[in-house]
Write a protein that holds these residues in place. Sequence first.
Motif, PDB file in Angstrom:
ATOM      1  N   LEU A 115      47.174  53.259  59.419  1.00 52.40           N
ATOM      2  CA  LEU A 115      46.998  51.812  59.303  1.00 52.40           C
ATOM      3  C   LEU A 115      47.821  51.255  58.148  1.00 52.40           C
ATOM      4  O   LEU A 115      48.348  50.136  58.237  1.00 52.40           O
ATOM      5  CB  LEU A 115      45.518  51.479  59.113  1.00 52.40           C
ATOM      6  N   CYS A 116      47.938  52.016  57.069  1.00 52.51           N
ATOM      7  CA  CYS A 116      48.758  51.569  55.934  1.00 52.51           C
ATOM      8  C   CYS A 116      50.218  51.408  56.346  1.00 52.51           C
ATOM      9  O   CYS A 116      50.868  50.411  56.014  1.00 52.51           O
ATOM     10  CB  CYS A 116      48.655  52.575  54.786  1.00 52.51           C
ATOM     11  N   TRP A 174      50.647  60.720  51.262  1.00 54.29           N
ATOM     12  CA  TRP A 174      50.268  61.388  52.502  1.00 54.29           C
ATOM     13  C   TRP A 174      50.645  62.860  52.464  1.00 54.29           C
ATOM     14  O   TRP A 174      49.863  63.711  52.874  1.00 54.29           O
ATOM     15  CB  TRP A 174      50.937  60.714  53.701  1.00 54.29           C
ATOM     16  N   PHE A 175      51.827  63.191  51.935  1.00 53.80           N
ATOM     17  CA  PHE A 175      52.228  64.586  51.831  1.00 53.80           C
ATOM     18  C   PHE A 175      51.308  65.354  50.884  1.00 53.80           C
ATOM     19  O   PHE A 175      50.906  66.491  51.169  1.00 53.80           O
ATOM     20  CB  PHE A 175      53.683  64.698  51.367  1.00 53.80           C
ATOM     21  N   LEU A 191      41.445  55.578  47.552  1.00 55.60           N
ATOM     22  CA  LEU A 191      42.885  55.556  47.341  1.00 55.60           C
ATOM     23  C   LEU A 191      43.600  54.789  48.445  1.00 55.60           C
ATOM     24  O   LEU A 191      44.470  53.943  48.168  1.00 55.60           O
ATOM     25  CB  LEU A 191      43.426  56.986  47.256  1.00 55.60           C
ATOM     26  N   VAL A 192      43.244  55.059  49.691  1.00 54.58           N
ATOM     27  CA  VAL A 192      43.921  54.378  50.795  1.00 54.58           C
ATOM     28  C   VAL A 192      43.607  52.882  50.779  1.00 54.58           C
ATOM     29  O   VAL A 192      44.476  52.056  51.084  1.00 54.58           O
ATOM     30  CB  VAL A 192      43.524  55.013  52.146  1.00 54.58           C
ATOM     31  N   VAL A 193      42.389  52.509  50.413  1.00 60.18           N
ATOM     32  CA  VAL A 193      42.055  51.088  50.287  1.00 60.18           C
ATOM     33  C   VAL A 193      42.932  50.432  49.212  1.00 60.18           C
ATOM     34  O   VAL A 193      43.423  49.309  49.390  1.00 60.18           O
ATOM     35  CB  VAL A 193      40.559  50.913  49.953  1.00 60.18           C
ATOM     36  N   VAL A 212      44.799  51.655  38.829  1.00 59.87           N
ATOM     37  CA  VAL A 212      43.581  52.094  39.506  1.00 59.87           C
ATOM     38  C   VAL A 212      43.854  53.349  40.337  1.00 59.87           C
ATOM     39  O   VAL A 212      43.041  54.281  40.373  1.00 59.87           O
ATOM     40  CB  VAL A 212      43.025  50.962  40.392  1.00 59.87           C
ATOM     41  N   VAL A 213      45.020  53.385  41.006  1.00 61.19           N
ATOM     42  CA  VAL A 213      45.372  54.533  41.845  1.00 61.19           C
ATOM     43  C   VAL A 213      45.449  55.810  41.018  1.00 61.19           C
ATOM     44  O   VAL A 213      44.833  56.835  41.359  1.00 61.19           O
ATOM     45  CB  VAL A 213      46.713  54.276  42.571  1.00 61.19           C
TER      46      VAL A 213
END
Length: 264
Positions: free
Chosen positions: A25-26, A66-67, A97-99, A139-140
């Motif tokens: 989705l990202c 992602w990797f 993280l994805v959010v 934040v990440v």
Amino acid sequence: MSTNSVAAPKTTPFRKEFVQFLFSLCVAQIAVFVAAFVATPQHFDADKAAVWTHLLLALIVVWTSWFGWRRSVETQVLDESGPFKRAAMLALLDIVLVVMYFVLIRSVELTNVEQGKKASSFAALESASARPESRVLLVVFGTFLIWDVVSKGRLSLKFWSHPDWKWPVPSVIALLCTGYVHFAASGVRAESVRTTVLFDMALICVVLLFRQAKEIQNLFLAKRRAALDAGQLQKLRNDGIGTLVLSVLFVTFLVLAMRFAMAP
């Protein structure tokens, strides 16, 4: 037929399938923003370069993450039979993280993106700034720091006595570098497109440095278990050179951004 059965190994299907879907989705969201921006008139003008660097930063963050996430899922098989298991906590951090990646993508200076390509509703451009991106990356990397601690399961006041205490070091370095970029960008009263592009390039260097440091760290952990072979030693040298080049580029982009920001 034999009645003997082999116990099924513990797996992490939720973490693997659901988080992978969120990564997809990202990427789709980045594609939507790129398509909306290309639909704008003069999208290749120099004064719109900051939008391209923001999108490039978002793409590199999602791609490299992602990797790294895929490697962790393939190498760590954990029990997620309950919400308080370590695998479930890691899945929650993965979702956070994805959010934040979605927030990073949405921080690109474009509005009316969802309205499509109608002539009356082109994506509108807002004033360029690297502050939102640097704030999200703070934040990440802070979440990555927590993720490192949880993934190793080393929650002790005497963490330095354990051989894995250096595990979060890349996250700490990336957090400090991103904090400095955010501090520098916040000190600029009115960012120009040029300074924003340079700050974005510095943040891209931080993201790549973080991943490069993770690669070097994995090789050192492998060296602790057994001697490195010729291929691993060559990779270690290449990663070291890459880290040095990225460090020089980071400093260069940051110095140039500050110089242009202070120019009258």
